[in-house]
Write a protein that holds these residues in place. Sequence first.
Motif, short mmCIF file in Angstrom:
data_model
loop_
_atom_site.label_atom_id
_atom_site.label_comp_id
_atom_site.label_asym_id
_atom_site.label_seq_id
_atom_site.Cartn_x
_atom_site.Cartn_y
_atom_site.Cartn_z
N GLU A 1 -1.81 12.51 13.11
CA GLU A 1 -3.35 12.94 13.88
C GLU A 1 -3.68 13.11 12.23
OE1 GLU A 1 -2.29 16.15 16.94
OE2 GLU A 1 -1.20 14.76 17.91
N SER A 2 -3.76 12.55 11.63
CA SER A 2 -5.01 13.24 10.17
C SER A 2 -6.43 12.82 11.02
CB SER A 2 -4.90 11.52 9.70
OG SER A 2 -3.41 11.73 8.47
N LYS A 3 -6.96 13.71 10.56
CA LYS A 3 -8.51 13.34 10.48
C LYS A 3 -8.82 12.10 10.06
CE LYS A 3 -7.92 17.98 11.93
NZ LYS A 3 -8.31 18.06 13.22
N LEU A 4 -8.66 12.11 8.57
CA LEU A 4 -9.64 10.75 7.73
C LEU A 4 -8.48 10.35 7.14
CD1 LEU A 4 -9.88 11.55 4.26
CD2 LEU A 4 -11.38 13.66 5.44
N VAL A 5 -8.32 8.74 6.56
CA VAL A 5 -7.95 7.82 5.17
C VAL A 5 -9.13 7.76 4.31
CG1 VAL A 5 -7.27 5.79 5.06
CG2 VAL A 5 -7.28 6.68 7.23
N ALA A 6 -8.59 8.00 3.09
CA ALA A 6 -9.24 8.21 1.43
C ALA A 6 -8.75 7.94 0.60
CB ALA A 6 -10.17 9.73 1.70
N LEU A 7 -10.02 7.14 -0.13
CA LEU A 7 -9.02 6.69 -1.59
C LEU A 7 -9.70 7.14 -2.41
CD1 LEU A 7 -10.32 3.41 -1.84
CD2 LEU A 7 -9.58 4.02 0.63
N ASN B 1 -4.72 -6.03 7.09
CA ASN B 1 -4.11 -5.60 7.61
C ASN B 1 -3.26 -4.75 7.05
OD1 ASN B 1 -4.35 -7.90 9.17
ND2 ASN B 1 -3.37 -9.12 8.44
N LEU B 2 -2.91 -4.81 5.78
CA LEU B 2 -2.13 -3.26 4.64
C LEU B 2 -3.03 -1.76 5.02
CD1 LEU B 2 -0.97 -4.57 1.84
CD2 LEU B 2 0.51 -4.02 3.41
N MET B 3 -4.63 -1.40 5.24
CA MET B 3 -5.13 -0.70 5.72
C MET B 3 -4.91 -0.19 7.01
SD MET B 3 -5.42 0.13 2.61
CE MET B 3 -7.28 1.77 3.12
N GLU B 4 -4.74 -1.31 7.76
CA GLU B 4 -5.44 -0.76 9.31
C GLU B 4 -3.46 -0.36 9.45
OE1 GLU B 4 -5.94 -4.74 11.40
OE2 GLU B 4 -7.76 -4.57 10.90
N ARG B 5 -2.66 -1.15 9.16
CA ARG B 5 -0.97 -0.59 9.41
C ARG B 5 -1.23 0.70 8.42
NH1 ARG B 5 2.66 0.93 11.84
NH2 ARG B 5 5.03 0.31 11.12
N ILE B 6 -1.54 1.37 7.68
CA ILE B 6 -2.36 2.60 7.14
C ILE B 6 -2.59 3.59 8.08
CG2 ILE B 6 -3.34 4.16 5.76
CD1 ILE B 6 -0.35 3.08 4.90
N GLU B 7 -3.64 2.99 8.75
CA GLU B 7 -4.62 3.71 9.59
C GLU B 7 -3.87 4.33 10.84
OE1 GLU B 7 -7.80 1.60 10.17
OE2 GLU B 7 -8.64 1.44 7.58
N GLU B 8 -3.08 3.04 11.01
CA GLU B 8 -2.06 2.86 12.74
C GLU B 8 -1.23 4.77 12.52
OE1 GLU B 8 -0.52 -0.72 14.05
OE2 GLU B 8 -2.02 -1.40 13.43
N LYS B 9 -0.96 4.21 11.21
CA LYS B 9 0.49 5.18 10.54
C LYS B 9 -0.53 7.42 10.82
CE LYS B 9 3.88 3.37 8.43
NZ LYS B 9 4.95 3.03 9.02
N ALA B 10 -1.64 6.85 10.43
CA ALA B 10 -2.47 8.35 9.92
C ALA B 10 -2.80 8.47 11.23
CB ALA B 10 -3.87 7.38 8.67
N CYS B 11 -3.41 7.45 12.09
CA CYS B 11 -3.62 8.23 13.41
C CYS B 11 -2.37 8.97 13.79
CB CYS B 11 -3.98 6.95 14.44
SG CYS B 11 -6.03 6.80 14.17
N VAL C 1 0.99 -0.86 -0.05
CA VAL C 1 -0.24 -0.33 0.21
C VAL C 1 0.96 1.18 0.21
CG1 VAL C 1 0.00 0.17 2.51
CG2 VAL C 1 -1.76 1.44 0.58
N LEU C 2 0.42 1.97 -0.75
CA LEU C 2 1.41 3.65 -0.96
C LEU C 2 0.65 4.68 -0.31
CD1 LEU C 2 3.75 5.52 -1.68
CD2 LEU C 2 2.85 4.94 -4.28
N VAL C 3 0.22 5.38 0.62
CA VAL C 3 -0.11 6.84 1.04
C VAL C 3 0.33 7.70 0.79
CG1 VAL C 3 0.10 6.13 3.77
CG2 VAL C 3 -2.36 7.08 2.72
N PHE C 4 -0.09 8.90 0.86
CA PHE C 4 -0.07 9.76 0.65
C PHE C 4 -0.59 10.59 2.22
CE2 PHE C 4 1.24 9.28 -2.87
CZ PHE C 4 2.65 9.46 -2.96
N HIS C 5 0.47 12.21 3.14
CA HIS C 5 0.14 12.55 3.75
C HIS C 5 -0.41 14.06 3.64
CE1 HIS C 5 -0.39 9.09 5.69
NE2 HIS C 5 1.03 8.49 5.17
#
Length: 129
Positions: free
Chosen positions: A96-102, A83-93, A49-53
Amino acid sequence: MELFNLAASLATSYKINMKDYSRIFKDLLCDKNADVVIAETESRIVGYVLVFHHSTFYANGLISWVEELFVLDDFRGMKIGQNLMERIEEKACKRESKLVALATRRASGFYKAIGYDESATYFKKNLST
């Protein structure tokens, strides 16, 4: 090379080439606003998974945007994507991200199953030929 092959399997609009991939991969590793998380089993890469903040006005702060998520067909249904999305959600939290979107048109059932709500229509305009 394994990650390159997964990214190439995900791409439908562009043909990925090794030269550009190598440059982009190095850039992403140095980008403090990007996370790449890799799923590995039996010493084989089976997903990523690749995510940008980035900061936004509409959310009054940081959001985390999932740009790419891919799991090999043989490993789907094994909770690897979840599991990949849960890991990204942990990183986002932690950021202090307000949301995860895609944006997706091929996996809405998966995202709904892990708690995501449908929100908007996705538009794009290609700038390269």
